[in-house]
Design a protein around this motif. Structure first.
Motif, PDB file in Angstrom:
ATOM      1  N   PHE A  67      26.398  62.988  33.560  1.00 26.80           N
ATOM      2  CA  PHE A  67      26.936  64.699  32.138  1.00 26.80           C
ATOM      3  C   PHE A  67      28.099  64.453  32.847  1.00 26.80           C
ATOM      4  CE2 PHE A  67      22.500  65.346  31.593  1.00 26.80           C
ATOM      5  CZ  PHE A  67      22.381  65.893  30.538  1.00 26.80           C
ATOM      6  N   VAL A  68      28.397  64.316  34.264  1.00 30.84           N
ATOM      7  CA  VAL A  68      30.016  64.493  34.954  1.00 30.84           C
ATOM      8  C   VAL A  68      30.734  63.098  34.116  1.00 30.84           C
ATOM      9  CG1 VAL A  68      31.159  64.582  36.211  1.00 30.84           C
ATOM     10  CG2 VAL A  68      29.149  65.662  36.496  1.00 30.84           C
ATOM     11  N   ILE A  69      29.902  61.979  34.198  1.00 31.81           N
ATOM     12  CA  ILE A  69      31.227  61.197  33.969  1.00 31.81           C
ATOM     13  C   ILE A  69      31.494  60.651  32.689  1.00 31.81           C
ATOM     14  CG2 ILE A  69      31.223  58.378  34.030  1.00 31.81           C
ATOM     15  CD1 ILE A  69      30.184  58.260  36.389  1.00 31.81           C
ATOM     16  N   SER A  70      30.069  61.599  31.554  1.00 30.54           N
ATOM     17  CA  SER A  70      30.294  61.450  30.002  1.00 30.54           C
ATOM     18  C   SER A  70      31.143  62.592  29.310  1.00 30.54           C
ATOM     19  CB  SER A  70      28.656  62.395  29.546  1.00 30.54           C
ATOM     20  OG  SER A  70      27.967  60.780  29.834  1.00 30.54           O
ATOM     21  N   THR A  71      31.429  63.099  30.394  1.00 25.60           N
ATOM     22  CA  THR A  71      32.900  64.042  29.867  1.00 25.60           C
ATOM     23  C   THR A  71      34.291  64.236  30.556  1.00 25.60           C
ATOM     24  OG1 THR A  71      32.752  65.584  32.267  1.00 25.60           O
ATOM     25  CG2 THR A  71      31.286  66.437  29.950  1.00 25.60           C
ATOM     26  N   ALA A 258      27.478  54.032  40.427  1.00 26.86           N
ATOM     27  CA  ALA A 258      26.866  52.341  40.621  1.00 26.86           C
ATOM     28  C   ALA A 258      25.670  52.153  39.782  1.00 26.86           C
ATOM     29  CB  ALA A 258      27.038  51.710  41.594  1.00 26.86           C
ATOM     30  N   ALA A 259      24.938  53.454  39.477  1.00 23.69           N
ATOM     31  CA  ALA A 259      24.183  53.200  38.837  1.00 23.69           C
ATOM     32  C   ALA A 259      24.191  53.690  37.519  1.00 23.69           C
ATOM     33  CB  ALA A 259      22.687  53.835  39.511  1.00 23.69           C
ATOM     34  N   VAL A 260      25.392  54.744  37.305  1.00 24.77           N
ATOM     35  CA  VAL A 260      25.396  55.408  36.377  1.00 24.77           C
ATOM     36  C   VAL A 260      26.206  54.681  35.103  1.00 24.77           C
ATOM     37  CG1 VAL A 260      26.435  57.932  35.192  1.00 24.77           C
ATOM     38  CG2 VAL A 260      25.177  58.269  36.431  1.00 24.77           C
ATOM     39  N   ILE A 261      27.186  53.982  35.612  1.00 25.79           N
ATOM     40  CA  ILE A 261      27.984  52.785  35.319  1.00 25.79           C
ATOM     41  C   ILE A 261      27.438  51.919  34.540  1.00 25.79           C
ATOM     42  CG2 ILE A 261      29.894  51.839  34.690  1.00 25.79           C
ATOM     43  CD1 ILE A 261      31.403  53.792  36.991  1.00 25.79           C
ATOM     44  N   LEU A 262      25.961  51.173  35.676  1.00 23.93           N
ATOM     45  CA  LEU A 262      25.697  50.248  35.300  1.00 23.93           C
ATOM     46  C   LEU A 262      24.303  50.236  34.778  1.00 23.93           C
ATOM     47  CD1 LEU A 262      25.364  47.502  35.703  1.00 23.93           C
ATOM     48  CD2 LEU A 262      23.691  47.909  37.952  1.00 23.93           C
ATOM     49  N   GLY A 263      24.151  51.436  34.426  1.00 25.95           N
ATOM     50  CA  GLY A 263      22.596  51.812  33.616  1.00 25.95           C
ATOM     51  C   GLY A 263      23.567  52.280  32.160  1.00 25.95           C
ATOM     52  N   GLY A 264      25.084  52.307  31.535  1.00 23.63           N
ATOM     53  CA  GLY A 264      25.410  52.401  30.254  1.00 23.63           C
ATOM     54  C   GLY A 264      26.605  53.359  29.466  1.00 23.63           C
ATOM     55  N   THR A 265      26.627  54.747  30.801  1.00 22.52           N
ATOM     56  CA  THR A 265      27.174  55.749  30.722  1.00 22.52           C
ATOM     57  C   THR A 265      28.335  55.091  30.473  1.00 22.52           C
ATOM     58  OG1 THR A 265      26.068  56.974  31.600  1.00 22.52           O
ATOM     59  CG2 THR A 265      27.694  57.589  32.030  1.00 22.52           C
TER      60      THR A 265
END
Length: 322
Positions: A67-71, A258-265
């Motif tokens: 959610f944080v990185i999505s914003t 790393a997990a968030v960005i790697l996951g496609g966010t």
């Protein structure tokens, strides 16, 4: 026949492989280690459950970080919040406040720090990178100071069972916590107005404001949520390790991002996926587990994590460019 063949080729061209790259990569990693370490017990039930335990806390913090990185913001303080929350929960139990007191202390610590982060970002208008980088140091210092770097043992059997050490029918309690966090996160991001506001805020703030989205409140709420989930992670650390320690969560911010960005966010906001985050977390955990079985040390695992982030950001930039 030619029209069917041409339509098939057209569908393949239209298929967004980049959207599913993490899933394909995860399958590839599993196959590689399954074959390479077939004689080392990689696919045993115990080892698979061990991977689940190792990645559960990262996955839980990763849900909020999505959610944080999505914003188009970031939170570098999650690891230190987890450490401090583990200590405040343990201290509440030690002081005789019981289970409820420990939960309030742990989640309250995360909420308070998340609130401070959010207010500094949205009201004082300081970039989240700088705010949370500074808060990482402040929180880590507090965690060391409140107990003079000494661990705080936890002897409450109910607490350690519920928050990390328990098993239900051979399934780790940590897995249940992960599933709850993932399901709630996915539903909120994909099925609610808040999720749509989150993605709109990261996609184009000016357009979001014109559409009636309160960008300031949205960013404040996601940073508070990140703090609360980091607080829960600290409690899970405490329950799993039967103590609170200032060293818990050290370096977790790297693994979570790393997990968030790697996951496609997208690191640049506007695109987020909770399911992808969990797959990214499992992939990193699987790689770490495989490298350990191979005999590689922690420093080499850190190199691999760093390379993963670089590759993930590179894919993210190409996706945005297209």
């Amino acid at each position: 026949m030619q029209s069917k063949a041409s339509s098939g080729v057209s569908l393949l061209r239209q298929f967004n492989w980049r959207q599913y790259i993490v899933y394909l990569a995860f399958i590839g990693v599993l196959i590689y280690f399954s074959v390479t370490l077939s004689d080392e017990g990689f696919l045993t039930t115990n080892n698979i459950l061990n991977i689940v335990r190792q990645t559960a806390i990262i996955s839980i913090m990763g849900v909020a970080m999505t959610f944080v990185i999505s914003t188009a913001e970031i939170d570098l303080s999650v690891g230190s919040i987890a450490a401090l929350s583990s200590l405040t929960s343990a201290m509440a139990l030690e002081a005789g406040f019981g289970m409820i007191g420990a939960i309030v202390a742990g989640l309250g610590t995360g909420f308070l720090i998340g609130l401070i982060n959010g207010l500094l970002v949205t009201k004082v208008i300081i970039p989240s990178f700088l705010v949370t980088l500074g808060m990482m140091g402040v929180t880590k210092g507090l965690a060391m100071w409140v107990t003079n770097t000494a661990p705080v043992p936890i002897i409450d059997k109910t607490f350690v069972y519920i928050f990390g050490s328990g098993d239900v029918g051979g399934i780790p309690v940590l897995l249940f916590w992960t599933v709850i966090a993932v399901v709630l996160g996915h539903v909120v991001l994909r099925k609610t107005a808040f999720g749509r506001r989150t993605l709109a805020t990261g996609g184009n703030q000016s357009a979001a404001r014109f559409s009636g989205v309160n960008v300031t409140k949205t960013k404040l709420y996601v940073l508070i949520g990140s703090g609360v989930m980091a607080g829960l992670a600290g409690m899970l650390y405490a329950g799993r390790m039967h103590s609170g320690r200032y060293t818990f969560g050290e370096g977790d911010e790297l693994s979570v991002i790393a997990a968030v960005i790697l996951g496609g966010t997208s690191l640049f906001g506007g695109v987020g996926t909770v399911i992808g985050t969990v797959i990214g977390s499992l992939m990193i955990g699987t790689i770490n587990n495989g490298l350990i079985i191979m005999g590689l040390d922690v420093s080499q695992q850190m190199i691999v994590k760093g390379l993963i982030i670089i590759l993930a950001v590179a894919f993210g930039r190409k996706a945005v460019a297209k």
